[in-house]
Write an enzyme that holds these catalytic residues in place. Structure first.
Site, short mmCIF file in Angstrom:
data_model
loop_
_atom_site.label_atom_id
_atom_site.label_comp_id
_atom_site.label_asym_id
_atom_site.label_seq_id
_atom_site.Cartn_x
_atom_site.Cartn_y
_atom_site.Cartn_z
N PRO A 1 0.82 -1.21 0.00
CA PRO A 1 0.00 0.00 0.00
C PRO A 1 0.86 1.26 0.00
CG PRO A 1 -0.89 -1.60 1.54
CD PRO A 1 0.41 -2.16 1.04
N GLY B 1 5.60 1.32 -4.19
CA GLY B 1 5.49 0.73 -5.52
C GLY B 1 6.77 0.96 -6.28
N SER B 2 6.90 2.15 -6.88
CA SER B 2 8.14 2.47 -7.61
C SER B 2 9.35 2.39 -6.68
CB SER B 2 8.07 3.90 -8.17
OG SER B 2 6.90 4.08 -8.92
N ILE C 1 -1.42 -7.60 -6.34
CA ILE C 1 -0.68 -8.81 -6.72
C ILE C 1 -1.44 -9.57 -7.81
CG2 ILE C 1 0.34 -10.96 -5.89
CD1 ILE C 1 1.58 -8.20 -4.85
N GLY D 1 10.05 -9.85 -16.09
CA GLY D 1 8.66 -9.39 -16.14
C GLY D 1 8.50 -8.23 -17.12
N ARG E 1 -16.86 -0.67 -42.12
CA ARG E 1 -17.66 0.52 -41.78
C ARG E 1 -17.51 1.62 -42.84
NH1 ARG E 1 -21.53 2.05 -37.78
NH2 ARG E 1 -21.38 4.30 -37.51
N GLN F 1 -8.07 9.46 -45.70
CA GLN F 1 -6.64 9.66 -45.48
C GLN F 1 -6.26 9.79 -44.00
OE1 GLN F 1 -5.00 12.73 -47.92
NE2 GLN F 1 -5.07 11.47 -49.75
N GLY G 1 -15.22 4.92 -33.14
CA GLY G 1 -16.32 5.81 -32.75
C GLY G 1 -17.05 5.28 -31.51
N GLU H 1 5.61 -2.92 -13.86
CA GLU H 1 6.99 -3.35 -14.18
C GLU H 1 7.89 -2.15 -14.49
OE1 GLU H 1 7.63 -6.24 -13.45
OE2 GLU H 1 5.75 -7.31 -13.67
C1 LIG Z 1 -3.02 -4.06 -12.82
C2 LIG Z 1 -1.81 -4.02 -11.95
C3 LIG Z 1 -1.12 -5.19 -11.68
C4 LIG Z 1 -0.04 -5.18 -10.80
N1 LIG Z 1 0.60 -6.37 -10.50
C5 LIG Z 1 1.60 -6.37 -9.58
C6 LIG Z 1 2.20 -7.61 -9.15
O1 LIG Z 1 1.85 -8.68 -9.63
N2 LIG Z 1 3.14 -7.56 -8.18
C7 LIG Z 1 3.56 -6.39 -7.62
O2 LIG Z 1 4.43 -6.43 -6.76
N3 LIG Z 1 3.01 -5.20 -8.00
C8 LIG Z 1 2.05 -5.17 -8.96
N4 LIG Z 1 1.47 -3.97 -9.36
C9 LIG Z 1 1.93 -2.72 -8.75
C10 LIG Z 1 2.84 -1.95 -9.70
O3 LIG Z 1 4.06 -2.59 -9.81
C11 LIG Z 1 2.96 -0.53 -9.13
O4 LIG Z 1 1.71 0.09 -9.31
C12 LIG Z 1 4.04 0.28 -9.82
O5 LIG Z 1 5.30 -0.18 -9.42
C13 LIG Z 1 3.94 1.77 -9.47
O6 LIG Z 1 3.90 1.93 -8.10
P1 LIG Z 1 2.73 2.79 -7.38
O7 LIG Z 1 1.45 2.39 -7.98
O8 LIG Z 1 2.89 2.63 -5.93
O9 LIG Z 1 3.01 4.27 -7.82
P2 LIG Z 1 4.00 5.30 -7.07
O10 LIG Z 1 5.33 4.66 -6.88
O11 LIG Z 1 3.31 5.86 -5.89
O12 LIG Z 1 4.12 6.42 -8.20
C14 LIG Z 1 3.04 7.31 -8.49
C15 LIG Z 1 3.40 8.10 -9.73
O13 LIG Z 1 4.60 8.83 -9.49
C16 LIG Z 1 5.56 8.50 -10.48
N5 LIG Z 1 6.90 8.51 -9.87
C17 LIG Z 1 7.37 7.71 -8.89
N6 LIG Z 1 8.65 8.00 -8.64
C18 LIG Z 1 9.00 9.00 -9.47
C19 LIG Z 1 10.20 9.76 -9.69
N7 LIG Z 1 11.30 9.51 -9.00
N8 LIG Z 1 10.17 10.74 -10.62
C20 LIG Z 1 9.05 11.00 -11.35
N9 LIG Z 1 7.89 10.34 -11.18
C21 LIG Z 1 7.85 9.34 -10.25
C22 LIG Z 1 5.19 7.13 -10.96
O14 LIG Z 1 5.70 6.86 -12.26
C23 LIG Z 1 3.68 7.21 -10.93
O15 LIG Z 1 3.24 7.82 -12.11
C24 LIG Z 1 0.39 -3.95 -10.24
C25 LIG Z 1 -0.29 -2.76 -10.54
C26 LIG Z 1 -1.37 -2.79 -11.38
C27 LIG Z 1 -2.09 -1.52 -11.68
#
Ligand SMILES: Cc1cc2nc3c(=O)[nH]c(=O)nc-3n(C[C@H](O)[C@H](O)[C@H](O)COP(=O)(O)OP(=O)(O)OC[C@H]3O[C@@H](n4cnc5c(N)ncnc54)[C@H](O)[C@@H]3O)c2cc1C
Length: 386
Positions: A133, A136-137, A163, A244, A270, A281, A342, A366
């Site tokens: 929660p 992520g990144s 996940i 991945g 269509r 075009q 459309g 990923e």
């Molecule tokens: C459908 C789906 C399937 C998923 N499956 C898995 C899975 O199987 N296992 C798993 O572990 N995770 C999974 N995820 C999670 C996914 O890996 C994360 O959503 C992803 O890593 C981004 O993390 P966050 O959502 O916490 O965004 P955050 O890290 O909170 O980032 C929010 C925004 O800020 C941007 N950002 C972050 N850091 C920076 C920076 N330094 N500079 C500029 N911009 C930045 C990001 O690009 C993003 O646009 C899944 C997500 C989705 C939507």
């Protein structure tokens, strides 16, 4: 497109699975119902079994463990074919492949013997568990912990989110902090203290059975650890994410191909004001851009795959670039595909609305597009200023 999937990097017998057979499987068993699965929010069990019977779960595993010894470049072609029809199925294949590949790459012989045949046969599905929660990144920001247990093993505590396949998987590859490092742990779904909560109604890849996982003091043996305890687990994480990312790049290329096919069909059938859409075009300009970007995405994925087969570390950057290009191109062209259809593009009768939602997700998972651009620019400055 009938490229034969014959390359093998493991010396195992050549696999009797090729792009053409994957394509026929997908056309017969995946494409017709992909929209219905998207609406239902899950892939039926019978389809998971058909995927197993077709040998698609982890065909790169060695034949001795029930796989086909398929090269990773060939895996990319398979995942493109699946992604052309259904990104949810491709997502399940992606995370399953990540777990299976990490096991083969870093597993102890006993771990491989125990899990690989089950993963190869699809009797157990794998899920990759990094995101939380609050993280992520920023993978270093995870709060899940693994504490050593007296006498050996670990106690796992934490909360994973988003996940893919979590609702259905039997084996979770979980990343957790210890006092000194980060570890990768193989956690069976049946372990005491594991709680799985489905995540419904996600924007895209809606049938990929996402879940939240809670680990409440889950007791694990020493055999849960993937790789020696002294091992720099960052390699497990980055190596698994690289695979991945390659799969998602290939799947995004598949979305591009799916959009192109749908648009070719639709614009032929269509007419507006007595003229077929395909004769206009502005429509032709959109289609030609799709064709060009599809070709470019395929070439970038092919390069990343070739470097993987050669175990060349340059594959890491090639994969970042392939994923960045293919996912952003898929999102751009899926939006145009909806535009070309459309109102029909917004309704339930054509696949492009699903592809549009799925493509958006590809820009986030990923490694988001922002993180990819940062990484690619870092590499550029390393290469051109030193
Ligand atoms: C459908 C789906 C399937 C998923 N499956 C898995 C899975 O199987 N296992 C798993 O572990 N995770 C999974 N995820 C999670 C996914 O890996 C994360 O959503 C992803 O890593 C981004 O993390 P966050 O959502 O916490 O965004 P955050 O890290 O909170 O980032 C929010 C925004 O800020 C941007 N950002 C972050 N850091 C920076 C920076 N330094 N500079 C500029 N911009 C930045 C990001 O690009 C993003 O646009 C899944 C997500 C989705 C939507």
């Amino acid at each position: 497109m009938t490229t034969t999937l014959t390359a093998t990097s493991t010396g195992e017998p050549t696999a009797a699975i090729d792009r053409a057979s994957a394509r026929s499987f997908v056309d017969a068993h995946v494409a017709p119902d992909a929209d219905a699965w998207d609406r239902a929010g899950r892939i039926p069990e019978a389809v998971l079994e058909q995927i197993a019977a077709a040998g698609l779960w982890a065909p790169f595993l060695p034949a001795v463990h029930g796989g086909r010894g398929l090269a990773l470049s060939a895996l990319g072609l398979l995942h493109e074919e699946v992604g052309r029809a259904c990104s949810s199925v491709r997502s399940l294949l992606t995370v399953h492949s990540m777990v299976s590949w990490a096991l083969m790459r870093w597993g102890a012989p006993e771990q491989i013997e125990h899990w690989a045949p089950q993963l190869a046969a699809g009797r157990v599905l794998g899920a990759f568990c990094l995101s939380e929660p609050g993280a992520g990144s920023d993978a270093a920001g995870i709060a899940t912990t693994a504490s050593p247990r007296p006498g050996g093993g670990w106690t796992l505590t934490g909360h994973k989110k988003w996940i893919t396949g979590g609702q259905r998987a039997g084996l979770f590859l979980v990343f957790a902090h210890t006092e000194h490092s980060t570890v990768a742990l193989l956690v069976p779904r049946t372990a005491p203290g594991v709680r799985v909560t489905p995540i419904p109604e996600i924007l895209g890849t809606r049938a990929s059975m996402l879940a939240e996982l809670e680990f409440q003091d889950v007791p694990l043996g020493p055999d849960a650890l993937l790789g020696p305890s002294s091992f720099a687990s960052g390699a497990v994480l980055s190596g698994t994410l690289d695979l991945g990312r390659f799969s998602v790049a290939s799947g995004s290329t598949g979305i591009l191909a799916g959009c192109l096919e749908a648009c070719a069909r639709y614009t032929t059938a269509r007419s507006v004001g007595g003229t077929a859409l395909r004769e206009l075009q502005l429509i032709r300009a959109k289609v030609s851009d799709m064709v060009t970007d599809l070709r470019a995405a395929r070439l970038l994925c092919a390069e990343a795959g070739r470097l993987k087969d050669q175990c060349d570390p340059a594959t890491i950057m090639a994969t970042w670039i392939a994923k960045y290009f293919a996912s952003t191109a898929a999102a751009r062209h899926a939006a145009e595909a909806v535009q070309i259809h459309g109102a029909n593009g917004c309704g339930p009768d054509y696949p492009v609305a699903r592809m549009y939602r799925d493509a958006k997700v590809m820009e986030i998972i990923e490694g988001s597009s922002e993180i990819q651009r940062i990484t690619i620019a870092d590499e550029a400055y390393r290469e051109w200023t030193t």
